[in-house]
Structure formats: C-alpha cells, structure tokens
Write an enzyme that holds these catalytic residues in place. Structure first.
Site, PDB file in Angstrom:
ATOM      1  N   CYS A 111       0.858  -1.184   0.000  1.00 57.32           N
ATOM      2  CA  CYS A 111       0.000   0.000   0.000  1.00 57.32           C
ATOM      3  C   CYS A 111       0.893   1.232   0.000  1.00 57.32           C
ATOM      4  O   CYS A 111       1.835   1.313   0.795  1.00 57.32           O
ATOM      5  CB  CYS A 111      -0.902  -0.012   1.236  1.00 57.32           C
ATOM      6  SG  CYS A 111      -2.036   1.383   1.283  1.00 57.32           S
ATOM      7  N   CYS A 115      -0.112   4.311   6.362  1.00 58.80           N
ATOM      8  CA  CYS A 115      -0.710   4.755   7.625  1.00 58.80           C
ATOM      9  C   CYS A 115       0.134   4.125   8.736  1.00 58.80           C
ATOM     10  O   CYS A 115       0.466   2.942   8.670  1.00 58.80           O
ATOM     11  CB  CYS A 115      -2.168   4.288   7.728  1.00 58.80           C
ATOM     12  SG  CYS A 115      -3.241   5.031   6.488  1.00 58.80           S
ATOM     13  N   CYS A 118      -0.907   0.691  10.519  1.00 61.09           N
ATOM     14  CA  CYS A 118      -1.375  -0.440   9.704  1.00 61.09           C
ATOM     15  C   CYS A 118      -0.196  -1.285   9.204  1.00 61.09           C
ATOM     16  O   CYS A 118       0.777  -0.745   8.678  1.00 61.09           O
ATOM     17  CB  CYS A 118      -2.171   0.115   8.523  1.00 61.09           C
ATOM     18  SG  CYS A 118      -2.751  -1.151   7.388  1.00 61.09           S
ATOM     19  N   SER A 190     -13.839   0.401   1.130  1.00 57.69           N
ATOM     20  CA  SER A 190     -13.336   1.168   2.278  1.00 57.69           C
ATOM     21  C   SER A 190     -12.170   2.036   1.826  1.00 57.69           C
ATOM     22  O   SER A 190     -11.226   1.556   1.207  1.00 57.69           O
ATOM     23  CB  SER A 190     -12.882   0.195   3.368  1.00 57.69           C
ATOM     24  OG  SER A 190     -12.308   0.890   4.444  1.00 57.69           O
TER      25      SER A 190
END
Ligand code: SAH
Length: 347
Positions: A111, A115, A118, A190
């Site tokens: 990703c 974040c 995470c 999401s």
C-alpha cells in the site's frame, strides 16, 4: 502472447469472440465457465465443440492466482495467501458469521499510503492489482469453502480508490448474474477518504456502499497517522460523504480505536460533532496489534465506555468483533510477509 480471457468484461468477451468469427453468445458461456465453474482451461467446457475448444486454446489463456497457504483461525475465519502470476504475494480473508459469508479482498500489492498503525503500510508498494486478479481472490475462496459468499469488503491490502478503474471493473464481474452474483448492496469499498475517488464513485452507476476510515477526529493527529490525508482535508471528505449518503447509500465511518491516541470521551464527542448532520453509521474497530508496531488496543472497559457514549447519538453504531486475530487476518494485519506460524495450516 496469448490473450488472457479473464481480462474481459462480458461485453468485451462477446466482442472478442465476434472478432474471430465465433457467435457472441459463446462469450457468455465462457464467462460463466471461468467465473462460476472455476474452469482453468478449455478442456472442461463441454457445451463447446472439441474443435472450437482447440481453436480457443491456441489463441487464449485463462490466468489464475495460486494458493500458497490457507490458514484457519478458531473462529472459522480463513486467511488465503495467494501468488500472482508474476510471483507476488497477496492476502484475502474469508469471514463467516451466521448466514453472512464475507470475503475481505486486497486491491493493491502493498500500500502506498503507509498509515502508521497499519501493517500493510510496512510493506513496499509493488503494484495495483488487475480487475481479474481481484475477482480471482473471491473466486478462489468460493472454490475452497462450502457456502455461497454473500458479502465483499474491499478492506484488504491497499487503497481501493487509488486503483479505482480496476476495482470498478472487478465489481462489474462480481455482481453479474453470469459472474459471481454477489449483490452490489452487499459490497463495501473502504477508503482512507480520497475525495477525487469518492467523486468518481458518486458519478458512476455503481450502487456499492462506501466506508470512510476517519479514525482520528483531531485533524493534526489524522495527518500524522495517515499522511495521505494532508492532501484530503476532513472538511472536504465530510462534504462529499454527505453527498454520497444523500444520493447513493448511507456512508459508514470507520473508527479504529487505539490506546491513548483516540480513545477518550473527548474524542468521541469530537467525532459526533464532526458527523453532525451527515446521515451515517459508525463502525468502531478495536485496534488489532501487529508484532512490529508499537500501538495497543484500549482496555475492554475503555472501549465499552467509548461505545456507550456513541450509542446516545442518532447514528447507527456497530462495534466490530475481532476476527482471525491469532492468524493475523484482522483489519490492518495483512502484510503478506509474516511467516504465518500460528493457526492451523489447512492448505
Ligand atoms: N485503505 C483502505 C482499506 C484498507 S484498511 C482504508 O484505509 O479504508 C481497512 C480498515 O482497517 C481501515 O478502516 C483501517 O483504518 C483499518 N485498520 C488498519 N490497521 C488496523 C489495525 N491494526 N487494527 C484495526 N484496524 C485497522
């Protein structure tokens, strides 16, 4: 190079057949074989003549993800570690809960958002997944369980709205009656809250549900913990969320509750203030710890207090049960690099 038949929508499958002089309805037949009956090659397609099958196999291939491992948790959740054709690892999770059989799928390998809390953010970002790879995660799970999948959540590795075209193409296959026939109303995307992507969804004919990971009502903390949000101010996210709720489906705001960061009543009060006037649900997600990350889950007592406070609002509040934690299959625990030591390897 042979053309991969999984990369086609129904329309382009019909066109592809028609372009080589085959009746377009054969496209629908093949689409069904691929997505509903798990055909890995043409030999099983018995409603197509042998001669035609031979001709098709000289021109086309049917790609597939491979199962590296399936790990099962005590609560019945199963984590699927899958290999892409270019030998990259992705993860998808099956979560049974009564009649509801949910799959949580990845949309990217790694990703790019990083974040801080995470586990997927610990991985390097490798690439976007193709629509057919995303649907193949679901197809492969369906092939390996006994019940029919009823719900899809795009909450695995990656940010769906950074790969929006492929995600939208994937949904066209998952909701098709000759694809996986999973209702769009039972499909949730999401997002960290990328306003441009939400706008694209808003204008599209799709009827899927939207969840926005709000997590930190304090904008400064949000920017620090979710760096991408520096370019996506809360004010704009909330504006477009309201529009989505009014024009499409009621938006859900996700709130990952983390010890000492956003677990005070003051934070709950702030959250409700932000969401005032936005028809929405709130999904409270107790933080799932990950071995190399320093963050902790608040005590049950604290979570309960926070939850109770929210229950007094007009929003629908849900408290997410933790699923598949011991096999690192919970929200924010997908990283495709953990050795998968715990849980039972059932592959
Ligand atoms: N990029 C998308 C989807 C992937 S994350 C998004 O941000 O929404 C899916 C959900 O898991 C998000 O709500 C995210 O905030 C949450 N999450 C991330 N790490 C978590 C963790 N360790 N414990 C619980 N939830 C987590």
């Amino acid at each position: 190079m042979k053309n991969n038949l999984k990369s086609h929508s129904i329309i382009s499958m019909r066109d592809t057949m028609s372009n080589i002089g085959i009746e377009p309805y054969r496209g629908d037949q093949i689409f069904k074989w691929i997505w509903q009956k798990n055909a890995k090659d043409f030999s099983v397609m018995t409603d197509i003549s042998k001669e035609l099958r031979k001709s098709l196999s000289s021109k086309f291939t049917i790609s597939a993800l491979n199962i590296d491992k399936i790990v099962q948790a005590k609560d019945g959740s199963k984590k699927f570690l899958l290999d892409t054709e270019d030998n990259k690892k992705i993860e998808a999770v099956f979560i049974p809960e009564g009649k509801r059989k949910t799959v949580c799928v990845s949309t990217q390998i790694g990703c790019p958002l990083h974040c801080k809390f995470c586990a997927t953010g610990l991985m390097d970002f490798k690439r976007n997944l193709k629509a057919y790879e995303i649907v193949d995660e679901i197809r492969i799970i369906q092939e390996n369980i006994d019940s029919k999948i009823t719900n899809i959540v795009f909450m695995g590795m990656g940010e769906p709205l950074l790969n929006i075209k492929e995600v939208m193409d994937a949904i066209k296959i998952t909701c098709s009656p000759i694809g996986l026939s999973i209702s769009q109303r039972h499909t949730i995307i999401s997002t960290v809250g990328l306003t441009q992507g939400i706008h694209t969804l808003l204008l599209s004919p799709l009827k899927v549900k939207l969840a926005i990971s709000l997590n930190f009502p304090d904008e400064e903390m949000r920017k620090e913990m979710m760096p991408i949000t520096q370019k996506n101010p809360l004010k704009e996210i909330l504006k477009i969320a309201k529009e989505y709720s009014l024009k499409k489906n009621m938006v859900t705001f996700e709130y990952v509750i983390i010890d000492k960061l956003n677990d005070r009543i003051k934070d709950a009060r702030r959250l409700l203030k932000l969401l005032k006037g936005i028809p929405s649900k709130i999904n409270l997600i107790p933080y799932n710890t990950y071995p190399s990350l320093p963050f902790k889950r608040p005590s049950d007592k604290k979570i309960k207090k926070f939850h109770q406070y929210l229950l007094n609002s007009y929003h629908t509040i849900t408290l997410r049960k933790s699923r598949g934690q011991e096999i690192l299959a919970g929200c924010g625990q997908l990283a495709a690099l953990h050795p998968l030591k715990s849980g039972d390897d059932v592959s």
